[in-house]
Design an enzyme around this catalytic site. Structure first.
Site, PDB file in Angstrom:
ATOM      1  CD  GLU A 101      -3.163  -1.223   0.027  1.00 28.62           C
ATOM      2  OE1 GLU A 101      -3.050  -0.504  -0.740  1.00 28.62           O
ATOM      3  OE2 GLU A 101      -3.089  -2.226  -0.296  1.00 28.62           O
ATOM      4  CB  CYS A 257     -16.637   3.832 -12.618  1.00 28.53           C
ATOM      5  SG  CYS A 257     -17.363   5.160 -11.906  1.00 28.53           S
ATOM      6  CB  CYS A 264     -22.285   3.546 -18.087  1.00 31.09           C
ATOM      7  SG  CYS A 264     -20.918   4.769 -17.034  1.00 31.09           S
ATOM      8  CB  CYS A 267     -21.364  -0.411 -14.766  1.00 30.32           C
ATOM      9  SG  CYS A 267     -20.686   0.461 -12.953  1.00 30.32           S
TER      10      CYS A 267
HETATM   11 FE1  SF4 Z   1     -19.710   4.155 -13.042  1.00 35.06          FE
HETATM   12 FE2  SF4 Z   1     -20.979   2.339 -12.913  1.00 35.06          FE
HETATM   13 FE3  SF4 Z   1     -22.139   4.777 -12.125  1.00 35.06          FE
HETATM   14 FE4  SF4 Z   1     -21.130   4.628 -15.640  1.00 35.06          FE
HETATM   15  S1  SF4 Z   1     -22.779   3.848 -14.194  1.00 35.06           S
HETATM   16  S2  SF4 Z   1     -20.985   6.236 -13.570  1.00 35.06           S
HETATM   17  S3  SF4 Z   1     -19.301   3.313 -14.870  1.00 35.06           S
HETATM   18  S4  SF4 Z   1     -20.628   3.383 -11.644  1.00 35.06           S
END
Ligand code: SF4
Length: 514
Positions: A101, A257, A264, A267
């Site tokens: 870390e 993300c 997205c 996601c």
């Molecule tokens: Fe981020 Fe998922 Fe929201 Fe898209 S849908 S902005 S990848 S958290």
């Protein structure tokens, strides 16, 4: 080698830009700033797979696609935290995660891997590290940057051995309180990954994911936002597998993300994401307008003013940015400009090759304890003549004999940007004919080029030597044996050595007579 002979460990991701903790590099009380992480290449899958933590009964974790070898080849997972989590000795487990870390703070994964492996081979336990000298630590850390991190890691190891009976503190609170250089993020990571404590972590990736999930548009480095993000991370963390959860959340930010062009559609938490929801609403609104339908009544949350988490009224939602409207950062502070005169003192070594004089920096402050060519900070706008004089005086103090300012040959300027300092090294050289007797009490020594690179010297000093060698080659090559003049146009695009840029100061200064 630590717990597994022959196994090479591979850090899995980058860490926050800074998690300095008490007395950290830049202060800030452990508030992590966003970090741009590794992004997935085209064609990679967007799996976010939690990893097993200590005491977990879950099946072994699968290596995420983003960490698979190019070409899809299968190989053993080589991530230090993952292997460390299976280490039966709790102190070794915590130590291995801790090293990983600390090294990953502000440093790319690819850079860290070799350093981490060498470190763990050399000091596989806290006890081994506690016995190391600062010189050895600096030598191994050289090139990794933020040298105080290595120093504090070793100080903390000594403290664990001498004051805590060789046992790592087991909770985030105790880790942060008792260990120098361990901030809130590092403490949370060690406690959750190594000891299964149900505590969240907030690094650059987590900041981005949470800000998007909850449409937090205020400055993501502001205390109000950071406090809220920690509250959210602590509330969200999986009580039964906190280490896995935290790593998965960070991995989500590193692979799906991502800062630009997040995926997205792939996601796993898109149903919960308010930023995505907002984008969809904007699209629906735009299509309603197109067909002449009346504008819908805005949501209550869109009408609230003065919210410490919402975007400021002066920076409204930008439709062209979509979900990347979040997170928002305050304008970056410009690094402070500094000028330093440095001199490459060179003599013929006993084997005929060149040797250079290096001296050790003070044991505190910037680049503490590292070795460098004799150097002296300069006042801005100092005239060249004066610059030479003060440098000659400084060299005299190291060499114990007078140095003629006229004998100093100007090599060029080398620029090195530290996180908070824009440093310009004004490089001179001085070849010596006779021998120089160094004061044995002073921290100075002659080194060959090979020894120079093996010493605890900063990257900036390596650049200085490179500039000197380049100039030397130029002078000794046939037909090019001219001395470099101050203010003369440097080679390349205004640069005095590869990859460096002529400073504004040097650019504006009129050439002077030799
Ligand atoms: Fe981020 Fe998922 Fe929201 Fe898209 S849908 S902005 S990848 S958290």
């Amino acid at each position: 080698m630590f717990s597994r002979e022959g196994v090479t460990w591979r850090p899995r991701r980058e860490r926050p830009r800074h998690d300095p903790g008490p007395g950290g590099d830049r202060g800030g009380g452990g508030r992590g700033a966003p970090t741009e992480r590794r992004q997935r290449g085209p064609g990679q899958e967007a799996h976010v797979t939690p990893r097993r933590g200590p005491g977990s009964n879950a099946r072994p974790a699968t290596r995420p696609a983003s960490l698979q070898r190019p070409g899809g080849g299968r190989g053993p997972a080589q991530e230090p935290a993952r292997l460390a989590a299976t280490e039966p000795d709790a102190d070794r487990r915590g130590y291995a995660v801790w090293v990983s870390e600390i090294m990953l703070q502000q440093t790319q994964v690819a850079t860290v891997i070799d350093y981490y492996n060498r470190w763990m081979q050399k000091w596989p336990t806290l006890q081994a590290l506690a016995q190391a000298s600062l010189e050895e630590v600096n030598e191994l850390w050289a090139g990794l940057g933020y040298y105080s991190r290595g120093k504090r890691l070793q100080e903390a190891a000594r403290k664990v051995v001498s004051e805590l009976g060789g046992h790592m503190p087991r909770t985030a609170e105790a880790l942060q309180k008792l260990l120098p250089g361990v901030g809130r993020y590092t403490a949370g990571a060690i406690a959750s990954i190594s000891y299964g404590q149900a505590t969240g972590v907030v690094d650059g990736n987590v900041i981005r994911v949470l800000c998007r999930l909850r449409c937090i548009g205020a400055d993501s480095s502001s205390p109000a936002v950071i406090d809220r993000l920690w509250d959210m991370a602590n509330a969200l963390v999986d009580r039964s597998r906190p280490g896995d959860f935290n790593q998965a959340l960070m991995e989500l930010g590193a692979t799906v993300c991502v800062p630009k062009a997040p995926l997205c559609g792939e996601c796993p938490v898109k149903q919960h994401c308010r930023a995505r929801c907002r984008v969809e609403k904007e699209l629906a609104l735009a299509s309603q307008k197109l067909f002449g339908k009346p504008a819908p009544v805005p949501d209550v949350e869109d009408c609230v003013g003065d919210c410490p988490l919402c975007p400021p009224a002066t920076e409204p939602w930008d439709s062209s940015l979509g979900v990347t409207n979040f997170p928002r950062k305050a304008a970056k502070k410009q690094p402070r400009a500094m000028r330093t005169a440095t001199c490459v003192l060179e003599r013929r070594g006993c084997r005929g090759g060149p040797e250079y004089l290096i001296v050790q920096r003070p044991s505190s402050g910037l680049l503490a304890g590292l070795w460098e060519f004799p150097s002296l900070p300069l006042a801005q706008d100092l005239q060249e003549e004066k610059e030479r004089e003060v440098l000659a005086d400084h060299l005299q103090a190291w060499m114990g004999q007078p140095v003629a300012a006229k004998g100093l040959q100007f090599i060029g300027e080398v620029i090195h940007v530290f996180s908070h300092i824009h440093q310009t090294y004004v490089v001179y050289s001085l070849p010596l004919d006779g021998d120089v007797t160094l004061d044995p009490a002073s921290p100075s020594r002659w080194v060959t080029e090979e020894e120079f690179h093996a010493s605890a010297v900063s990257t900036a000093m390596k650049k200085v030597l490179k500039a000197h060698e380049k100039q030397h080659r130029k002078e000794t090559s046939p037909g090019k044996g001219s001395k470099r003049k101050r203010g003369a146009k440097p080679q390349g695009a205004g640069s005095t050595c590869p990859g460096t840029q002529l400073s504004l100061h040097a650019f504006l200064r009129a050439p002077t007579a030799p």
